[in-house]
Design a protein around this motif. Sequence first.
Motif, short mmCIF file in Angstrom:
data_model
loop_
_atom_site.label_atom_id
_atom_site.label_comp_id
_atom_site.label_asym_id
_atom_site.label_seq_id
_atom_site.Cartn_x
_atom_site.Cartn_y
_atom_site.Cartn_z
N GLY A 40 2.66 4.97 -0.69
CA GLY A 40 2.47 6.09 -1.12
C GLY A 40 3.00 6.57 -2.33
N ASP A 82 2.13 1.80 3.61
CA ASP A 82 0.91 1.93 4.10
C ASP A 82 0.45 3.71 4.04
OD1 ASP A 82 0.41 -0.81 4.76
OD2 ASP A 82 1.44 -0.62 6.64
N LYS A 83 0.95 4.17 2.99
CA LYS A 83 0.67 5.51 2.80
C LYS A 83 -0.22 5.80 1.60
CE LYS A 83 2.83 7.13 6.73
NZ LYS A 83 3.98 7.85 6.44
N GLN A 84 -0.72 4.89 1.05
CA GLN A 84 -1.51 5.06 -0.23
C GLN A 84 -2.56 5.95 -0.15
OE1 GLN A 84 -3.01 1.20 -1.71
NE2 GLN A 84 -3.72 2.41 -3.96
N GLY A 85 -2.64 7.04 -0.89
CA GLY A 85 -3.67 8.01 -0.80
C GLY A 85 -3.51 9.02 0.11
N GLN A 86 -2.59 9.03 1.04
CA GLN A 86 -2.21 9.93 2.09
C GLN A 86 -1.59 10.98 1.53
OE1 GLN A 86 -0.91 8.32 5.98
NE2 GLN A 86 -2.05 6.42 5.56
N ASN A 87 -0.47 10.95 0.84
CA ASN A 87 0.43 12.28 0.43
C ASN A 87 0.27 12.56 -0.95
OD1 ASN A 87 1.35 12.31 3.18
ND2 ASN A 87 2.79 10.47 2.80
N THR A 88 -0.83 11.96 -1.36
CA THR A 88 -1.07 11.87 -2.89
C THR A 88 -1.32 13.47 -3.40
OG1 THR A 88 -1.92 9.74 -3.24
CG2 THR A 88 -2.48 11.18 -4.93
N ASN A 101 0.74 -1.29 0.06
CA ASN A 101 -0.09 0.10 -0.17
C ASN A 101 0.76 1.34 -0.09
OD1 ASN A 101 -2.51 -1.46 0.17
ND2 ASN A 101 -2.06 -1.92 2.43
#
Length: 498
Positions: free
Chosen positions: A90, A125-131, A88
């Motif tokens: 980022g 595990d940062k998918q979508g968090q720093n996008t 997952n």
Amino acid sequence: MTTDHASSNGDAVLDSWIQRETMAEAMIPLIGRLYRENNVILSVHGRSLINQSAVSLLKIHRFARHVDGVLLRPEETLPLLQAMTTLNLGPASINLAKLNLKYAQEGAGRTREEFLRTELADVVDKQGQNTPTGTDVVLYGFGRIGRLLARILIEHSGGGKGLRLRAIVVRKGGDFDLTKRASLLRRDSVHGPFTGTITIDEERNIIQANGTAIQVIYSDNPSTIDYTQYGIHDALVVDNTGRWRDEEGLSQHLKSKGVARVLLTAPGKGALKNVVHGINHGTIKDSDKIITAASCTTNAITPVLKVLNDKYGIVHGHVETVHSFTNDQNLTDNFHKGDRRGRSAALNMVLTETGAAKAVAKALPELEGKLTGNSIRVPTPNVSMAILNLTLENGTTKDEVNTYLRDMSLNSELRKQIDFIDSPEVVSTDFVGSRRAGIVDGLATISTDKNLVLYVWYDNEFGYSCQVVRVMEEMAGVHPPEFPALPVRVGETSPALA
């Protein structure tokens, strides 16, 4: 050797190829998924793995041996990619070859997933968090540089969360303008065909390229366009016309609705910041509304001059560029307001001046007043060469300086700007499509103690356009973290802090 034995060897070679090709084919959807769903950009020492064929992926794997001294094997990289898809991740920029080599050296019995969880900890595990939310881009002008920028932006479109090409602004050239603009994007005499599909929507005046809808806007006044009516907001306008090069002229763009910032693809005049990515991009501030990306020659030579000055010190030098002809010259003899440029570009070497040597000081103030320069325009359509004739404070040898420059091209923060080659067979067309700002030709290096002559190739169109896109990414704040991270070396200053 018997016929049967030779046949057996041939079969073994073919079987090995088929196995590697099968693994490369298995990589393609993994690379695409990581790119589109996670904004993970995968490469091998600067060679992008995105949108490549199986054979191209194997060729890129082979290239790694020239850098690392060992083969990069698909049977090693495929499991790494498979493990990445479970984390997952980022947004990130990952050099697969360096990551694989680090696993071989430091894996210490860990599984690939365990190793990656540690190595990529900042984005696991940062998918979508720093996008990033995406930045609208408008190309004002659609000439040689404009169309190459379009190709690169479309190639980098991914999931639409980075730089988003939304529109081009041109003066209408006739009834079939849209068709002809699309055709020029589709076919290029130097850089070859566009990779993908292009269609036009005549009713809405849109060029559709690989899923990117490019609004074509006709205007001759940069200050009166309402971009918001096309759904474009807070746009970065890239002026590649060269028509305005000072703050007053370029500020006209900021008067149009929907524009936030402006980037000029030419050297700026006055107090405008001339940015060479890798050298002084760290000076860009949110408050800077107008930035310039300097010239192709300035981008090609400044990184090389910086690393030489850092190690050896430059007393003074002369830059002579052997430059492909450009649109501002005449194909046949005719009136031209510039000296000599009225003579046929296709038939003559044309001696002219260049401001690139002086412009270096805008990015590297320590070289102020130390460089002179001239240019010879030659009858080739693309790829140029800069000859750096330098007097150094500290002497060196050909082998020493070449080893140093090769190391800088691989292991420094200027590795995206500097390339190095020592082949005895390369010529200018071999560098068409190079994504580096400049390529040092090691075999041509001449060093006699404190006198050094370097030959630096550069694709003055595509390589420069790649540098422009890097500046755009900095302005938009969409450049992802890089892995593996470079070690900080004693005495080396980060370009971002320079």
